[in-house]
Design a protein around this motif. Structure first.
Motif, PDB file in Angstrom:
ATOM      1  N   THR A  72     -52.298  41.070  10.799  1.00  0.00           N
ATOM      2  CA  THR A  72     -51.834  40.169   9.917  1.00  0.00           C
ATOM      3  C   THR A  72     -50.596  40.255   9.116  1.00  0.00           C
ATOM      4  O   THR A  72     -50.460  41.594   8.752  1.00  0.00           O
ATOM      5  N   THR A 122     -47.823  38.846   6.307  1.00  0.00           N
ATOM      6  CA  THR A 122     -47.273  37.903   5.141  1.00  0.00           C
ATOM      7  C   THR A 122     -45.911  38.181   5.015  1.00  0.00           C
ATOM      8  O   THR A 122     -45.357  38.947   4.694  1.00  0.00           O
ATOM      9  N   SER A 147     -38.812  31.699  13.537  1.00  0.00           N
ATOM     10  CA  SER A 147     -39.874  32.700  13.771  1.00  0.00           C
ATOM     11  C   SER A 147     -40.046  33.103  14.987  1.00  0.00           C
ATOM     12  O   SER A 147     -39.710  32.369  15.817  1.00  0.00           O
ATOM     13  N   HIS A 193     -49.290  27.700   0.754  1.00  0.00           N
ATOM     14  CA  HIS A 193     -49.398  28.775   1.665  1.00  0.00           C
ATOM     15  C   HIS A 193     -49.686  27.953   3.144  1.00  0.00           C
ATOM     16  O   HIS A 193     -50.389  27.010   3.114  1.00  0.00           O
ATOM     17  N   THR A 194     -49.130  28.652   4.415  1.00  0.00           N
ATOM     18  CA  THR A 194     -49.316  28.216   5.344  1.00  0.00           C
ATOM     19  C   THR A 194     -49.728  29.362   6.376  1.00  0.00           C
ATOM     20  O   THR A 194     -49.335  30.482   6.138  1.00  0.00           O
ATOM     21  N   SER A 195     -50.298  29.052   7.532  1.00  0.00           N
ATOM     22  CA  SER A 195     -50.531  30.251   8.433  1.00  0.00           C
ATOM     23  C   SER A 195     -50.485  29.722   9.851  1.00  0.00           C
ATOM     24  O   SER A 195     -50.460  28.751  10.078  1.00  0.00           O
ATOM     25  N   GLU A 196     -49.943  30.638  10.592  1.00  0.00           N
ATOM     26  CA  GLU A 196     -49.590  30.543  11.843  1.00  0.00           C
ATOM     27  C   GLU A 196     -50.397  31.810  12.957  1.00  0.00           C
ATOM     28  O   GLU A 196     -50.523  32.657  12.483  1.00  0.00           O
ATOM     29  N   THR A 197     -50.614  31.249  14.155  1.00  0.00           N
ATOM     30  CA  THR A 197     -51.349  32.044  15.072  1.00  0.00           C
ATOM     31  C   THR A 197     -50.189  32.248  16.137  1.00  0.00           C
ATOM     32  O   THR A 197     -49.857  31.331  16.535  1.00  0.00           O
ATOM     33  N   ASP A 238     -59.671  37.419  19.549  1.00  0.00           N
ATOM     34  CA  ASP A 238     -58.437  37.937  19.170  1.00  0.00           C
ATOM     35  C   ASP A 238     -57.696  38.651  20.317  1.00  0.00           C
ATOM     36  O   ASP A 238     -56.470  38.771  20.298  1.00  0.00           O
TER      37      ASP A 238
END
Length: 270
Positions: free
Chosen positions: A7, A9, A20, A40-44, A177
């Motif tokens: 991960t 940040t 990105s 807050h945002t998240s990406e995979t 994962d």
């Protein structure tokens, strides 16, 4: 540099468009940029299935000249991303009326330098049917070989026009994962199609799977779901890989057969 899976940040200023990307050895993934909002945002990233994408275009025709960059075959399973692998090698071929019109050996492909892996061909002015085929192989755990074969009609253009191509995208649910499904499980497989300008509405898809790297194939039912399709894939009871082959037709008479060997893995948790 981080160890994967991992991960990272970022702290970004809201209101700006941020590009990105992710580089894993020779595999490079990029997005189309996103306007950041407060919060807050998240990406995979690097999720299966790595395959063709049209987010950076799919070739064009200007007058009688056709241009196609054949290296963008390794986008991950997220809409709006593109991907290449510098180590992958392959071939792009254009055929018409049963004859090969142009071919190009491709390697060392970069998203920022599409001309490295371009095929160029001078075509007759009159409308005709063509088959454009690209295939690349790489030393990797997944998506070891990716092939796409498009059929379409084309004629002389007054200005630059995109080729009426499409790309099938897949994003299996429930993988770990390491992009592995559980042994003997059912994997829900959402499917959607990216269409280049000029490609017609997509007709029902045909999906096939293989657990022996494409030696044998088995049809899997596909159901319409929202703006795409969904399939349930039965995974093998022993460790291995699932390969995917999709055949699609559009309303303008174009077609695509897309094959991804070792699309995702099947095995016990590591």
């Amino acid at each position: 540099m981080i160890k994967l899976p991992g991960t990272l940040t970022f702290y970004r200023t809201p209101g700006l468009v941020w590009d990105s990307g992710l580089e894993i050895d020779t595999h490079v993934l990029v997005d189309d940029g996103e306007a950041v909002r407060p919060g807050h945002t998240s990406e995979t990233w690097n999720t299966a299935v790595a395959g063709p994408s049209l987010s950076r275009g799919g070739g064009s025709r200007t007058g009688d000249e056709l241009v196609f960059a054949g290296g963008g075959l390794f986008a991950d399973g997220v809409a709006g991303r593109a991907g290449t692998d510098v180590s992958a090698t392959g071939t792009v071929t254009l055929a018409g009326d049963g004859k090969v019109l142009a071919t190009s050996e491709i390697t060392d492909c970069l998203i920022a330098l599409p001309e490295r892996c371009e095929l160029r061909a001078e075509l007759p002015a009159e409308a005709a049917s063509y088959t454009l085929r690209t295939s690349m192989s790489r030393q990797s755990v997944l998506s070891t070989k990716v092939e796409a074969a498009w059929t379409f009609r084309s004629s002389r253009t007054a200005k630059r026009r995109p080729l009426p191509l499409m790309a099938v995208r897949c994003a299996p649910d429930g993988l770990d994962d390491a992009n592995r499904a559980r042994l003997g499980s059912l994997t829900r497989l959402p499917i959607w199609v990216e269409r280049g300008r000029g490609a017609g509405p997509v007709k029902p898809l045909r999906l096939e799977t293989s657990v022996d790297d494409g030696v044998t194939w088995h049809a899997v039912p596909v159901a319409e779901s929202g703006s795409g399709w969904t399939a349930l894939v039965r995974n093998p009871a022993t460790p291995g890989f699932v390969s995917l082959r999709v055949t699609a037709q559009d309303g303008s008479g174009g077609g695509l057969t897309q094959t991804i060997v070792r699309a995702y893995a099947v095995g016990p948790a590591g």
